[in-house]
Design a protein around this motif. Structure first.
Motif, PDB file in Angstrom:
ATOM      1  N   THR A  80       0.737  -1.193  -0.091  1.00 62.24           N
ATOM      2  CA  THR A  80      -0.001  -0.045   0.049  1.00 62.24           C
ATOM      3  C   THR A  80       1.002   1.371  -0.054  1.00 62.24           C
ATOM      4  N   GLU A  81       0.336   2.132  -0.653  1.00 64.12           N
ATOM      5  CA  GLU A  81       0.922   3.628  -0.508  1.00 64.12           C
ATOM      6  C   GLU A  81      -0.025   4.631  -0.983  1.00 64.12           C
ATOM      7  N   GLY A  82       0.227   5.950  -0.433  1.00 57.58           N
ATOM      8  CA  GLY A  82      -0.695   6.943  -0.606  1.00 57.58           C
ATOM      9  C   GLY A  82      -0.010   8.331  -0.082  1.00 57.58           C
ATOM     10  N   GLU A  83      -0.915   9.288  -0.035  1.00 60.03           N
ATOM     11  CA  GLU A  83      -0.790  10.796   0.571  1.00 60.03           C
ATOM     12  C   GLU A  83      -1.865  11.310   0.956  1.00 60.03           C
ATOM     13  N   ARG A  84      -1.949  11.970   2.026  1.00 61.40           N
ATOM     14  CA  ARG A  84      -3.052  12.927   2.726  1.00 61.40           C
ATOM     15  C   ARG A  84      -2.344  14.232   2.667  1.00 61.40           C
ATOM     16  N   ALA A  85      -3.373  15.191   2.336  1.00 66.37           N
ATOM     17  CA  ALA A  85      -3.013  16.423   2.628  1.00 66.37           C
ATOM     18  C   ALA A  85      -4.183  17.418   3.030  1.00 66.37           C
ATOM     19  N   SER A  86      -4.264  18.312   3.751  1.00 63.76           N
ATOM     20  CA  SER A  86      -5.292  19.270   4.286  1.00 63.76           C
ATOM     21  C   SER A  86      -6.437  18.494   4.580  1.00 63.76           C
ATOM     22  N   GLY A  87      -6.320  17.215   5.167  1.00 65.78           N
ATOM     23  CA  GLY A  87      -7.661  16.352   5.775  1.00 65.78           C
ATOM     24  C   GLY A  87      -8.112  15.620   4.586  1.00 65.78           C
ATOM     25  N   LYS A  88      -7.415  15.531   3.436  1.00 63.68           N
ATOM     26  CA  LYS A  88      -8.097  14.876   2.262  1.00 63.68           C
ATOM     27  C   LYS A  88      -7.127  13.748   1.705  1.00 63.68           C
ATOM     28  N   THR A  89      -7.430  12.458   1.302  1.00 62.47           N
ATOM     29  CA  THR A  89      -6.689  11.583   0.907  1.00 62.47           C
ATOM     30  C   THR A  89      -6.438  12.054  -0.717  1.00 62.47           C
ATOM     31  N   GLU A  90      -5.402  12.249  -1.276  1.00 61.12           N
ATOM     32  CA  GLU A  90      -5.312  12.591  -2.405  1.00 61.12           C
ATOM     33  C   GLU A  90      -4.562  11.517  -3.427  1.00 61.12           C
ATOM     34  N   SER A  91      -4.113  10.310  -2.837  1.00 59.44           N
ATOM     35  CA  SER A  91      -3.877   9.253  -3.747  1.00 59.44           C
ATOM     36  C   SER A  91      -3.568   7.922  -2.566  1.00 59.44           C
ATOM     37  N   ALA A  92      -4.392   6.836  -2.868  1.00 59.98           N
ATOM     38  CA  ALA A  92      -4.362   5.641  -1.979  1.00 59.98           C
ATOM     39  C   ALA A  92      -4.437   4.384  -3.061  1.00 59.98           C
ATOM     40  N   GLU A  93      -3.543   3.525  -2.541  1.00 55.35           N
ATOM     41  CA  GLU A  93      -3.784   2.326  -3.446  1.00 55.35           C
ATOM     42  C   GLU A  93      -3.265   1.146  -2.624  1.00 55.35           C
ATOM     43  N   LEU A  94      -3.721  -0.023  -3.067  1.00 52.58           N
ATOM     44  CA  LEU A  94      -3.869  -1.469  -2.311  1.00 52.58           C
ATOM     45  C   LEU A  94      -3.429  -2.481  -3.362  1.00 52.58           C
ATOM     46  N   GLN A  95      -2.374  -3.181  -3.235  1.00 55.54           N
ATOM     47  CA  GLN A  95      -2.260  -4.306  -4.252  1.00 55.54           C
ATOM     48  C   GLN A  95      -1.923  -5.849  -3.356  1.00 55.54           C
ATOM     49  N   GLY A  96      -2.584  -6.589  -4.193  1.00 55.76           N
ATOM     50  CA  GLY A  96      -2.408  -8.112  -3.478  1.00 55.76           C
ATOM     51  C   GLY A  96      -1.761  -8.858  -4.613  1.00 55.76           C
ATOM     52  N   LEU A  97      -0.722  -9.557  -4.305  1.00 49.55           N
ATOM     53  CA  LEU A  97       0.145 -10.107  -5.409  1.00 49.55           C
ATOM     54  C   LEU A  97       0.764 -11.438  -4.801  1.00 49.55           C
ATOM     55  N   ILE A  98       1.001 -12.413  -5.933  1.00 51.58           N
ATOM     56  CA  ILE A  98       1.675 -13.525  -5.715  1.00 51.58           C
ATOM     57  C   ILE A  98       3.002 -13.507  -5.988  1.00 51.58           C
ATOM     58  N   ARG A  99       4.171 -13.570  -5.528  1.00 53.60           N
ATOM     59  CA  ARG A  99       5.292 -13.304  -5.973  1.00 53.60           C
ATOM     60  C   ARG A  99       6.141 -14.724  -5.839  1.00 53.60           C
ATOM     61  N   SER A 100       6.802 -14.914  -6.900  1.00 56.12           N
ATOM     62  CA  SER A 100       7.640 -16.181  -7.101  1.00 56.12           C
ATOM     63  C   SER A 100       8.930 -15.777  -7.575  1.00 56.12           C
ATOM     64  N   ALA A 101       9.987 -16.606  -6.897  1.00 56.12           N
ATOM     65  CA  ALA A 101      11.458 -16.349  -7.319  1.00 56.12           C
ATOM     66  C   ALA A 101      11.599 -17.042  -8.547  1.00 56.12           C
ATOM     67  N   ILE A 102      12.303 -16.312  -9.514  1.00 56.36           N
ATOM     68  CA  ILE A 102      12.644 -16.959 -10.832  1.00 56.36           C
ATOM     69  C   ILE A 102      14.197 -16.925 -10.837  1.00 56.36           C
ATOM     70  N   ALA A 103      14.992 -16.441 -10.011  1.00 57.12           N
ATOM     71  CA  ALA A 103      16.309 -16.268  -9.826  1.00 57.12           C
ATOM     72  C   ALA A 103      17.004 -15.913  -8.788  1.00 57.12           C
ATOM     73  N   PRO A 104      18.299 -16.120  -8.742  1.00 57.77           N
ATOM     74  CA  PRO A 104      18.732 -15.686  -7.295  1.00 57.77           C
ATOM     75  C   PRO A 104      18.243 -14.509  -6.527  1.00 57.77           C
ATOM     76  N   TYR A 105      18.187 -13.438  -7.566  1.00 59.43           N
ATOM     77  CA  TYR A 105      17.977 -12.034  -7.051  1.00 59.43           C
ATOM     78  C   TYR A 105      16.722 -11.632  -7.632  1.00 59.43           C
ATOM     79  N   TRP A 106      15.748 -12.275  -8.068  1.00 54.08           N
ATOM     80  CA  TRP A 106      14.711 -11.707  -9.068  1.00 54.08           C
ATOM     81  C   TRP A 106      13.327 -12.599  -8.622  1.00 54.08           C
ATOM     82  N   ASN A 107      12.258 -11.805  -8.572  1.00 54.62           N
ATOM     83  CA  ASN A 107      11.015 -12.439  -8.577  1.00 54.62           C
ATOM     84  C   ASN A 107      10.207 -11.952  -9.540  1.00 54.62           C
ATOM     85  N   ILE A 108       9.291 -12.712  -9.890  1.00 54.72           N
ATOM     86  CA  ILE A 108       8.123 -12.474 -10.959  1.00 54.72           C
ATOM     87  C   ILE A 108       6.677 -12.255  -9.914  1.00 54.72           C
TER      88      ILE A 108
END
Length: 247
Positions: A80-108
């Motif tokens: 999740t990430e977002g920003e509030r200013a002057s009592g108003k939520t200007e941006s807000a998002e939520l992600q739900g992901l499945i993350r799988s390793a495909i290499a020693p330092y990388w995930n899809i």
């Protein structure tokens, strides 16, 4: 709220079912053989107050956090990430992901993203790469797609430089590109926005670090035109103070 068409919904359900089955079944079988326990973690990278140098009255609050549970290979991730200013939520998002390793330092990673703000809210399908680029740069590259045929390519990168055993300097950058104009949400096609920040943290403990820093935001093209039309600034330099922690 926008809804997915039936073909896209069916495909996303099939993908989600296959990924969840892979997350729950394969690692469980592997754990019986190789000691691969279920692990959880919550990381709050940004929890900060910002002071705008353009608008002295604007002191937005911003956050960025990630929680996951899973095994060495497959994990269920919420972001999740977002920003509030002057009592108003200007941006807000939520992600739900499945993350799988495909290499020693990388995930899809694959899943869904929901934007609460700016309104009207909307849903996106997500596919991307996450991992460690050369020189130990933490990288997150994602493609978001809506059923309205809008696309959003987002690249985020961060680097941590240990100045001392407790002082950490962290430059970070994020860039967003969109496939077409969205006047309702004030988004233009092409390179829409860029954000660059530098934060200096003091690790009281490895898991807890207050920080100060500076953050720069800039909009481009049609996005900047929409902002000007609303009487908003197209760029902003902000002084920030906050805390990051994990457990």
């Amino acid at each position: 709220m926008l809804k997915y068409t039936k073909p896209l919904t069916n495909n996303l359900r099939l993908i989600s079912s296959l990924m969840i089955a892979s997350l729950m079944a394969s690692p469980l079988a592997l754990a019986m053989e190789t000691d691969d326990p279920l692990v959880t973690q919550l990381t709050v990278d940004k929890f900060e107050k910002r002071h705008s140098t353009n608008d002295k009255s604007a002191q937005p609050f911003a956050w960025e956090a990630e929680a996951w549970l899973g095994y060495d290979i497959n994990k269920l991730v919420f972001k999740t990430e977002g920003e509030r200013a002057s009592g108003k939520t200007e941006s807000a998002e939520l992600q739900g992901l499945i993350r799988s390793a495909i290499a020693p330092y990388w995930n899809i990673q694959m899943g869904m993203r929901h934007d609460f703000n700016p309104e009207p809210s909307q849903n996106w399908a997500v596919i991307g790469l996450q991992g460690m680029a050369p020189y130990f740069i933490e990288t997150d590259l994602n493609l978001f797609i809506t059923n309205g045929k809008q696309t959003n390519l987002r690249l985020s990168a961060e680097y941590e430089a240990m100045i001392t055993q407790q002082l950490v300097l962290s430059p970070s950058a994020e860039i967003n590109l969109y496939g077409k104009n969205d006047e309702v949400r004030g988004i233009g096609s092409g390179i829409s926005s860029m954000e660059f920040g530098v934060r200096l943290a003091y690790e009281i403990r490895r898991e807890f670090a207050p920080y100060i820093g500076i953050n720069w935001e800039q909009t481009f093209g049609k996005t900047a035109d929409y902002a000007r039309h609303e009487g908003e600034s197209t760029n902003d330099i902000q002084l920030v103070a906050g805390v990051r922690f994990w457990f």
